[in-house]
Enzyme design. Structure first.
Site, PDB file in Angstrom:
ATOM      1  N   ASP A  80      64.955   9.212   1.318  1.00 30.52           N
ATOM      2  CA  ASP A  80      65.447   8.284   0.527  1.00 30.52           C
ATOM      3  C   ASP A  80      66.633   8.918  -0.148  1.00 30.52           C
ATOM      4  OD1 ASP A  80      66.183   6.116  -1.259  1.00 30.52           O
ATOM      5  OD2 ASP A  80      64.121   6.044  -2.023  1.00 30.52           O
ATOM      6  N   CYS A  88      63.232  -0.141   5.181  1.00 32.80           N
ATOM      7  CA  CYS A  88      63.024   0.803   4.086  1.00 32.80           C
ATOM      8  C   CYS A  88      62.493   0.144   3.064  1.00 32.80           C
ATOM      9  CB  CYS A  88      64.341   1.429   3.896  1.00 32.80           C
ATOM     10  SG  CYS A  88      65.770   0.528   3.188  1.00 32.80           S
ATOM     11  N   ASN A  91      66.195  -1.990   0.971  1.00 34.87           N
ATOM     12  CA  ASN A  91      67.076  -2.655   1.952  1.00 34.87           C
ATOM     13  C   ASN A  91      68.472  -2.557   1.595  1.00 34.87           C
ATOM     14  OD1 ASN A  91      67.835  -5.886   3.649  1.00 34.87           O
ATOM     15  ND2 ASN A  91      67.803  -3.771   4.422  1.00 34.87           N
ATOM     16  N   CYS A  95      69.973   0.941   1.017  1.00 31.31           N
ATOM     17  CA  CYS A  95      70.688   2.329   1.532  1.00 31.31           C
ATOM     18  C   CYS A  95      70.369   2.566   3.052  1.00 31.31           C
ATOM     19  CB  CYS A  95      69.897   3.405   0.553  1.00 31.31           C
ATOM     20  SG  CYS A  95      70.323   3.357  -1.111  1.00 31.31           S
ATOM     21  N   ARG A  96      69.050   3.098   3.453  1.00 29.72           N
ATOM     22  CA  ARG A  96      68.806   3.667   4.519  1.00 29.72           C
ATOM     23  C   ARG A  96      68.743   2.755   5.623  1.00 29.72           C
ATOM     24  NH1 ARG A  96      63.299   6.181   2.920  1.00 29.72           N
ATOM     25  NH2 ARG A  96      63.363   4.250   1.489  1.00 29.72           N
ATOM     26  N   SER A  97      68.089   1.447   5.515  1.00 33.85           N
ATOM     27  CA  SER A  97      68.020   0.410   6.812  1.00 33.85           C
ATOM     28  C   SER A  97      69.301  -0.222   6.990  1.00 33.85           C
ATOM     29  CB  SER A  97      66.602  -0.644   6.553  1.00 33.85           C
ATOM     30  OG  SER A  97      66.901  -1.310   5.249  1.00 33.85           O
TER      31      SER A  97
HETATM   32  P1  4NP Z   1      66.270   2.466   0.254  1.00 36.33           P
HETATM   33  O1  4NP Z   1      66.642   3.228  -0.918  1.00 36.33           O
HETATM   34  O2  4NP Z   1      64.955   2.079   0.413  1.00 36.33           O
HETATM   35  O3  4NP Z   1      66.821   3.139   1.336  1.00 36.33           O
HETATM   36  O4  4NP Z   1      67.329   1.001   0.206  1.00 36.33           O
HETATM   37  C1  4NP Z   1      66.215   2.627  -2.300  1.00 36.33           C
HETATM   38  C2  4NP Z   1      66.836   1.629  -2.927  1.00 36.33           C
HETATM   39  C3  4NP Z   1      66.283   1.377  -4.006  1.00 36.33           C
HETATM   40  C4  4NP Z   1      65.214   1.915  -4.730  1.00 36.33           C
HETATM   41  C5  4NP Z   1      64.729   2.962  -3.980  1.00 36.33           C
HETATM   42  C6  4NP Z   1      65.105   3.226  -2.762  1.00 36.33           C
HETATM   43  N1  4NP Z   1      64.650   1.548  -6.052  1.00 36.33           N
HETATM   44  O5  4NP Z   1      63.898   2.025  -6.561  1.00 36.33           O
HETATM   45  O6  4NP Z   1      65.382   0.629  -6.496  1.00 36.33           O
END
Ligand code: 4NP
Length: 154
Positions: A125, A10, A13, A15-17
């Site tokens: 997200d 993702c 790294n 939240c989703r992954s």
């Molecule tokens: P992820 O979520 O891609 O599912 O880990 C996010 C985590 C951080 C950010 C965006 C999405 N960020 O903008 O910092």
């Protein structure tokens, strides 16, 4: 032959992954399927940090603990180390294709393409969302993990 190896990617790294990694780890253990599983982010902002507290809470509600996970950024070597690399959304897929070395054998695909009825869709997200959005992401990655366990069951 070495066992199947799967990397979830993702943006951050955190939240989703990591939730996808946890879902597949748990389902693979439950099914008795040996898989190499990891997750990474296309971005580097959160490298070395544990998953977002909301992601940790979400998986804890489902009986799992990801407090020990640490974010890392995807690297070129991942395209040789993993047989299957799944992007959590279309932007992640684009970024993966952009950074992929010219010669590699890994399958690089959109995760939800695995799930019947969800072709072309993202695991949305949840970073700027609420608990419900994290639960939806968990439901999505769990559905995909279920398909993967079936696919890799000998
Ligand atoms: P992820 O979520 O891609 O599912 O880990 C996010 C985590 C951080 C950010 C965006 C999405 N960020 O903008 O910092």
């Amino acid at each position: 032959m070495s066992q199947p190896s799967i990397l979830f990617v993702c943006l951050g790294n955190i939240c989703r992954s990591p939730m996808a990694e946890a879902a597949l780890r748990a389902q693979a253990v439950a099914a008795g399927v040996a898989l190499t599983i990891d997750s990474a982010g296309t971005g580097n902002w959160h490298v070395g940090r544990p998953p977002d507290p909301r992601a940790q809470q979400t998986v804890r509600r489902h009986g799992l603990d990801i407090s020990g996970y640490k974010a890392r950024q995807v690297v070129e070597a991942d395209f040789f180390r993993f047989g299957h690399i799944f992007a959590l959304d279309q932007q992640n897929l684009k970024d993966l294709r952009r950074i992929a070395p010219s010669r590699h054998a890994a399958e690089v695909a959109l995760l939800m393409d695995l799930v019947p009825g969800r072709k072309g869709t993202a695991v949305v997200d949840p970073y700027y969302g609420d608990e419900e959005d994290f639960e939806q992401a968990w439901a999505d990655v769990s559905a995909a993990a279920n398909v993967l366990v079936g696919r890799f069951t000998p």
